[in-house]
Design an enzyme around this catalytic site. Structure first.
Site, short mmCIF file in Angstrom:
data_model
loop_
_atom_site.label_atom_id
_atom_site.label_comp_id
_atom_site.label_asym_id
_atom_site.label_seq_id
_atom_site.Cartn_x
_atom_site.Cartn_y
_atom_site.Cartn_z
N ASP A 57 36.29 34.04 35.28
CA ASP A 57 36.97 33.17 36.24
C ASP A 57 35.96 32.72 37.30
OD1 ASP A 57 38.49 31.89 38.16
OD2 ASP A 57 40.09 33.37 38.16
N HIS A 110 36.08 32.08 45.08
CA HIS A 110 35.72 33.50 45.04
C HIS A 110 34.23 33.72 45.33
CE1 HIS A 110 39.70 34.14 43.49
NE2 HIS A 110 39.47 33.38 42.44
N ILE A 165 37.70 35.03 48.56
CA ILE A 165 38.71 36.06 48.30
C ILE A 165 38.47 36.70 46.93
CG2 ILE A 165 40.46 34.99 49.75
CD1 ILE A 165 41.76 33.90 47.17
N GLY A 201 42.93 37.50 41.99
CA GLY A 201 44.18 38.24 41.86
C GLY A 201 44.15 39.21 40.68
#
Length: 283
Positions: free
Chosen positions: A187, A192, A207, A210
Site C-alpha cells: 500500500d 503514509h 498516518i 489502517g
C-alpha cells in the site's frame, strides 16, 4: 459514483506467490521483531520454520486503487476505510501461490450529502489445489457519493462491545518508521509517507495504514489468547474509528466469552479509540 458501472466491474483473478521475504517483511511491518529472542516472534521473522501471519490475507492478491478508475466516477478523495474482516478456512503458507477473486457485493446509499457504503469480498484460494484459504471483506465509506443509488438499505449491525470492564488488555508500541516499513507490503498511498500530502489530507503528519493497525490488533489477540499459534485464529472483524500516528502505543482491550473475543483498541498517548466493535473467534 456511477452505480451501474461499479456493479458491472469485473476484477481479473490476481495471483500472488507468497515468498519468505514477503512474509517476513509483513511481520516486521506490524511490529514483530522487537523481542528478537522470543520464539513467538521468530516464527514470523526467521526463515527456519517460517510461518505466515494470518492477517496477511488482507494484503495479498488485492486489486489496488481500482476506485480511481474514471468510469466509476467515485469521489475517491473522500473515501474512508470503514470496516475489515477475514475468516481463515485453511492456514496461509509461505512458498505457495494464491489466487484472489474480488467482487463488489452491495452498495448502501445514505442519501445526498450523507455518503454511501460500498461492500467488497475477496476469496483467496491456493492456486494448485483450488482450496479456499480465506474470505476477506472490506467496507468503504464513500463520503462524497450519497444520492447515487444503492442495492440495499440494510446495513449489517456492528458487533457490540460488552458493557462490563475489560477482562484483559495488551499494549504494543509502534515505531516512528512503522508506516514506511508497512507500505512495502503493497500500500503505497503517499499519506503514509509524505508529510505535505498527509497535511493536505487533514492529518498533522503521515498516518499508519489502517490494515497495519488491524495487523497489530491481530498480534495482540494471538499473544493474549492463542499463545502466538496462528492456527488457532479462525476469524477477525473490526471497524476503523480513528487513525494512528507512527510511534504511538496501541492498547487493545478484550472481553472473552467462550471462543469469541470482543475487543477495541485505543492509542495511549491521545486516549483515542482507533479500532472498535472488534470480534475474533478462537479455536
Amino acid at each position: 459514483m456511477n452505480l451501474q458501472n461499479v456493479l458491472d466491474k469485473k476484477f481479473p483473478p490476481l495471483e500472488h506467490a507468497l515468498t519468505p521475504r514477503d512474509s517476513m517483511l509483513y511481520a516486521l511491518g506490524i511490529g514483530f521483531g522487537d523481542q528478537p529472542d522470543d520464539l513467538g516472534h521468530l516464527q514470523f521473522t526467521y526463515e527456519d520454520g517460517l510461518k505466515a501471519f494470518p492477517a496477511m490475507v488482507n494484503v495479498i492478491s488485492h486489486p489496488g486503487g481500482w476506485v480511481k478508475e474514471p468510469g466509476l466516477e467515485i469521489d475517491w478523495v473522500k473515501l474512508l476505510h470503514g470496516e475489515q474482516s477475514f475468516r481463515m478456512h485453511q492456514p496461509l503458507e509461505v512458498d505457495k501461490t494464491y489466487v484472489g477473486t474480488f467482487q463488489v457485493t452491495k452498495v448502501i446509499d445514505k442519501g445526498p450529502g450523507k455518503g454511501a457504503m460500498l461492500y467488497q469480498e475477496k476469496q483467496l484460494r491456493e492456486k494448485e489445489s483450488g482450496v479456499l484459504v480465506s474470505t476477506v471483506t472490506s467496507t468503504y465509506v464513500l463520503r462524497g457519493d450519497g444520492g447515487c443509488g444503492g442495492t440495499t438499505s440494510e446495513a449489517p449491525q456492528p458487533h457490540p462491545i460488552p458493557e462490563r470492564a475489560p477482562d484483559s488488555e495488551c499494549s504494543l508500541a509502534t515505531l516512528p518508521q512503522s508506516a514506511l516499513l508497512y507500505r512495502l507490503s503493497g500500500d503505497y498511498n503517499p499519506i503514509h509517507a509524505d508529510p505535505a500530502l498527509a497535511r493536505k489530507a487533514g492529518f498533522e503528519r503521515p498516518i499508519l495504514h489502517g490494515l497495519c493497525t488491524l495487523g497489530i490488533a491481530t498480534r495482540a489477540v494471538l499473544q493474549t489468547f492463542c499463545n502466538n499459534d496462528p492456527a488457532r485464529l479462525k476469524s477477525l472483524a473490526l471497524r476503523f474509528s480513528s487513525p494512528v500516528y507512527p510511534g504511538e502505543t496501541i492498547v487493545t482491550e478484550f472481553w472473552q466469552d467462550g471462543p469469541v473475543v470482543s475487543f477495541r483498541a485505543r492509542v495511549r498517548e491521545r486516549d483515542v479509540v482507533v479500532l472498535n466493535n472488534g470480534r475474533a473467534e478462537i479455536a
